[in-house]
Design a protein around this motif. Structure first.
Motif, mmCIF file in Angstrom:
data_model
loop_
_atom_site.group_PDB
_atom_site.id
_atom_site.type_symbol
_atom_site.label_atom_id
_atom_site.label_comp_id
_atom_site.label_asym_id
_atom_site.label_seq_id
_atom_site.Cartn_x
_atom_site.Cartn_y
_atom_site.Cartn_z
ATOM 1 N N GLU A 53 -12.075 -38.104 -33.315
ATOM 2 C CA GLU A 53 -13.124 -38.359 -32.313
ATOM 3 C C GLU A 53 -13.476 -37.097 -31.513
ATOM 4 O O GLU A 53 -14.482 -37.069 -30.802
ATOM 5 N N ARG A 67 -14.826 -33.381 -30.928
ATOM 6 C CA ARG A 67 -15.651 -32.326 -31.541
ATOM 7 C C ARG A 67 -15.581 -31.077 -30.658
ATOM 8 O O ARG A 67 -15.981 -31.107 -29.488
ATOM 9 N N ARG A 77 -16.108 -38.513 -29.034
ATOM 10 C CA ARG A 77 -17.043 -39.558 -29.444
ATOM 11 C C ARG A 77 -16.788 -40.848 -28.663
ATOM 12 O O ARG A 77 -15.649 -41.301 -28.539
ATOM 13 N N GLY A 78 -17.856 -41.392 -28.110
ATOM 14 C CA GLY A 78 -17.744 -42.666 -27.398
ATOM 15 C C GLY A 78 -17.330 -42.525 -25.937
ATOM 16 O O GLY A 78 -17.193 -43.516 -25.235
ATOM 17 N N ARG A 99 -24.148 -42.287 -22.307
ATOM 18 C CA ARG A 99 -24.237 -41.188 -23.261
ATOM 19 C C ARG A 99 -23.618 -39.911 -22.658
ATOM 20 O O ARG A 99 -23.840 -39.605 -21.506
#
Ligand code: PLP
Length: 464
Positions: free
Chosen positions: A337, A339, A359-360, A414
């Motif tokens: 997850e 990056r 991510r998330g 986001r």
């Protein structure tokens, strides 16, 4: 052998020296409360913003403090002693930076101050070139001064950076030119090809200033070897948080410019003219831009840090930091997850600075949970390098935020900003391991607490 990292092929370098132990820093045993009520030893992983003071620096400052006196303006013994110490500190910094014979060391407040000072000394009509990837301190001071400022697009490799500068300078024509480049990115930690950029600049008759705010604390900076015209750095990132910074390099533009601040110390003589006006003869040399009472403790602290880093052995420090970076990268690579943000590729040599997104997760939420649930201090936001971070995030636009006041938003929204982890000479292995374990746990198990936005920051919701 030299561990000099500032070439495009720095990756090929090897080190003979064995890693050293972490250097002793203040705060290494400080405990902080978790939201659960427990206490843990604080893991300071935000060195890129401000590094903790070296114990050695603190001890040196404490030993000098009773002898503190005015600088350049007192007949008494302690004033003489403080003046000597201030000037010796200048010499120590000159040695640390491997300056040329005629170069000057001006004590400032920090890198931002140093680059603004230089921007004010640049001859009128100078063309200034900076990559849009710079920290705002090296991106913005050139604007609004009648200079012809050119921002170069974010390069995707050191070779592209050199080629972009080459192309820009090739059509730059006559007249004074200045290139401003960072040594190591405050976002990705990636090391820039400074020597190659300096060579390119000089071939086209341009000068170059190196923003070494993130490089100097991690690597030796030799002005002679890099062949840059000026270098700027901050004491508080170099384990010497006493309010001083440095601008060092060529004296001609500095001596020709109006003093940065008008006042005592910068003026050699001031006389009342017959017509009632006041005539001033300004000093040449560093004093010209150091008006007011100098920050002798800040300067002495920087000199003490320079000595401490030299004595610890930069090669050993670099070797140790590389081990920590490898540990961190391996740990994060095992979490799909995560990056990592990179301009030149993940394997490009970097200092102990790394930014990533999860991510998330909203980055502010993630950083808040690292602090509240694990006692780990990192930074989230756009890191005063908005164009670079937005490029690395894939061009997602967010409302600009003030430096230090990131756009916090509630979990689940986001992610518009990133998380930065950074470390240095005082970081124990255990802090990096604890960080990786905490990231893994948060990703797999989620935060154990509810969070809300308060005063622009994401904080645990304790209103129960
Ligand atoms: N340049 C770089 C690369 C930085 O990382 C920073 C601060 O983070 C600065 C300049 C500005 O330094 P200061 O805030 O000490 O003036």
């Amino acid at each position: 052998m030299s561990s000099y990292p500032n070439t495009a092929d720095a990756a090929a370098q090897t080190l003979d020296d064995a890693p050293c132990q972490p250097l002793a820093v203040l705060g290494r045993e400080v405990e902080v409360p978790l939201v659960s009520g427990e206490k843990v030893v604080y893991a300071a992983l935000d060195y890129a913003a401000s590094a903790p003071a070296l114990q050695r620096v603190w001890d040196d400052v404490a030993a000098y403090a009773p002898y503190y006196g005015s600088v350049h303006r007192g007949a008494g013994y302690l004033s003489q002693l403080s003046t000597d110490l201030f000037e010796q500190s200048r010499a120590t910094v000159a040695d640390f930076l491997d300056l040329r014979e005629d170069d000057q060391v001006v004590f400032t407040r920090a890198t931002t101050d140093s680059l603004n000072l230089l921007a004010g000394a640049v001859p009128a009509d100078t063309r200034v070139y900076a990559f849009e990837t710079e920290h705002h301190a090296s991106l913005l001071p050139w604007r609004g001064r009648g200079l012809d400022v050119h921002y170069l697009r974010a390069p995707r490799s050191p070779e592209q950076a050199v080629a972009a500068l080459e192309a820009a300078l090739a059509e730059s024509g006559q007249g004074p030119k200045l290139v401003c480049v960072t040594g190591a990115s405050n976002v990705t930690g990636e090391i820039w090809p400074v020597r190659e950029l300096a060579e390119t600049a000089h071939r086209h008759g341009a000068r170059i200033v190196l923003d070494a705010a993130q490089l100097a604390p991690h690597h030796p900076v030799s002005v002679r070897e890099l062949d840059v015209d000026w270098v700027a750095f901050s004491g508080h990132k170099l384990y010497a948080p006493f309010g001083a910074g440095v601008l060092a390099g060529r004296g001609d533009w500095l001596d020709a410019a109006e003093p940065y601040l008008a006042g005592g110390g910068a003026s050699r003589t001031v006389a009342r003219e017959a017509d009632g006006s006041v005539a001033v003869e300004w000093h040449r040399g560093p004093a010209r831009h150091e008006a007011g009472s100098p920050n002798v403790i800040g300067a002495y602290a920087i000199a003490s840090a320079c000595r401490a880093l030299r004595e610890a052995g930069f090669d050993s420090l670099v070797a140790r930091e590389r081990q920590l970076i490898a540990r961190l990268r391996a740990g994060l690579a095992a979490i799909p997850e995560v990056r990592v943000l990179t301009l030149f590729g993940e394997d490009h040599p970097r200092v102990g600075v790394l930014s990533f997104v999860v991510r998330g997760w909203n980055s502010s939420h993630f950083s808040a949970a690292l602090s509240a649930e694990y006692g780990i201090g990192v930074r989230d936001g756009l890191f005063c390098a908005h164009p670079l971070v937005r490029t690395l995030l894939g061009g997602e636009q967010s409302e600009p935020s003030e430096c230090g006041a990131p756009e916090a938003s509630l979990p689940g929204e986001r992610s518009l900003n990133a998380i930065r982890v950074s470390f240095g000479a005082g970081t124990p292995d255990e802090h990096v391991d604890r960080f990786v374990a905490a990231v893994r746990e948060l990703v797999t198990q989620g935060a154990q607490w509810a969070y809300r936005t308060e005063g622009g920051r994401c904080v645990p919701d304790t209103r129960r």
